[in-house]
Write an enzyme that holds these catalytic residues in place. Structure first.
Site, mmCIF file in Angstrom:
data_model
loop_
_atom_site.group_PDB
_atom_site.id
_atom_site.type_symbol
_atom_site.label_atom_id
_atom_site.label_comp_id
_atom_site.label_asym_id
_atom_site.label_seq_id
_atom_site.Cartn_x
_atom_site.Cartn_y
_atom_site.Cartn_z
ATOM 1 N N TYR A 125 0.877 -1.176 0.000
ATOM 2 C CA TYR A 125 0.000 0.000 0.000
ATOM 3 C C TYR A 125 0.910 1.221 0.000
ATOM 4 O O TYR A 125 1.911 1.249 0.723
ATOM 5 C CB TYR A 125 -0.893 -0.007 1.250
ATOM 6 C CG TYR A 125 -1.695 1.260 1.377
ATOM 7 C CD1 TYR A 125 -2.951 1.369 0.790
ATOM 8 C CD2 TYR A 125 -1.185 2.366 2.064
ATOM 9 C CE1 TYR A 125 -3.679 2.547 0.874
ATOM 10 C CE2 TYR A 125 -1.909 3.545 2.153
ATOM 11 C CZ TYR A 125 -3.156 3.628 1.556
ATOM 12 O OH TYR A 125 -3.871 4.799 1.639
ATOM 13 N N GLU A 213 -3.205 7.571 -4.122
ATOM 14 C CA GLU A 213 -3.215 6.289 -3.403
ATOM 15 C C GLU A 213 -2.991 5.162 -4.405
ATOM 16 O O GLU A 213 -3.715 5.046 -5.392
ATOM 17 C CB GLU A 213 -4.553 6.089 -2.695
ATOM 18 C CG GLU A 213 -4.593 4.830 -1.858
ATOM 19 C CD GLU A 213 -5.965 4.616 -1.217
ATOM 20 O OE1 GLU A 213 -6.957 4.457 -1.964
ATOM 21 O OE2 GLU A 213 -6.034 4.648 0.020
#
Ligand code: ADP
Ligand code: MG
Length: 241
Positions: A125, A213
């Site tokens: 992530y 993101e």
């Protein structure tokens, strides 16, 4: 303002950030054409068909009234046709769309980047956003990629790392190395991650993004670092003022 995954990836490419390649299509027939073209360009054997909506959670989400997920692997052009027919025109309900769902108008036919090779595949992530209270940009990253980051934050917060970046100094080389090290990388993968970090930071700053993101950020079995998914929120405060 949110932009679609395929637009976000094209923006990243402009800053030299490597992404899973893909071609967007608005009909099942065009999707099959795109799949063939992508194979000529990248050599991919399989394809990932990805609904383009302004919400995440597509992999686990379903087209209303069916069992079709919003991200699906196609192992033949027949699969590409079938999955695209299920997706285009359908209403995709994910954890992020709420019960009303979002209509799918386009699919992204993307290269399969999960093939086997010399090392194990890892999903990370990675995000960059502004911490207003500290007047810093913050890079949030974790070894627990691919899944719901809120869940990681709730159950295993120690697995989320933060790197504060002073906007006046920009990202420093030692910070990029710390990120690669905390993600457990070594060798070519470490080198590629250290190169990725300043590029994505530059993309964040120069595109006026409020948030970038990448989930998952993939370490391929050939030790490449690739953005497989990307969400960019462009700062449009100024136009609202
Ligand atoms: P979303 O975040 O909206 O669910 P993603 O682009 O992150 O959409 O895709 C969902 C999941 O699909 C990813 O976490 C990844 O594990 C999986 N995925 C994407 N591409 C492939 C692929 N080529 N092979 C296998 N799994 C894939
Ligand atoms: Mg994702």
């Amino acid at each position: 303002m949110n932009i679609h995954e395929y637009q976000a990836k094209s923006l990243l490419n402009q800053f030299g950030v490597a992404t899973q390649s893909g071609i967007v299509a608005e009909s099942p027939e065009k999707a099959v054409e795109a799949a063939k073209k992508l194979t000529l360009e990248t050599g991919t054997k399989w394809w990932v068909v990805k609904a383009q909506i302004h919400a995440g959670g597509r992999g686990k989400g379903k087209i209303e009234g069916t069992e079709q997920n919003g991200v699906a692997l196609a192992k033949s052009t027949d699969d590409v046709m079938k999955i695209s027919k299920n997706l285009i025109g359908g209403n995709l309900i994910t954890i992020q769309t709420g019960p009303q769902g979002r209509k799918v108008n386009k699919v992204l036919i993307a290269e399969d980047v999960y093939g086997p090779g010399e090392s194990e595949i890892q999903e990370f992530y990675f995000s960059i956003l502004l911490d207003r209270s500290k007047e810093c940009n913050v890079i949030m990253y974790s070894t627990e990629g691919g899944m719901d980051i809120e869940e990681v934050a709730e159950h295993t917060p120690e697995k989320i790392f933060k790197e504060l970046v002073d906007p006046n100094l920009g990202i420093q080389a030692f910070q990029a190395r710390r990120i690669a090290f905390n993600l457990g990388l070594s060798g070519a993968a470490l080198k590629n991650m250290v190169a990725f970090v300043p590029k994505i930071y530059k993309a964040y700053v120069e595109s006026d993004a409020a948030m970038i993101e990448i989930n998952p950020l993939l370490k391929t079995s050939h030790n490449k670092i690739l953005a497989v998914d990307c969400k960019i929120n462009i700062d449009d405060n100024r136009s609202e003022e």
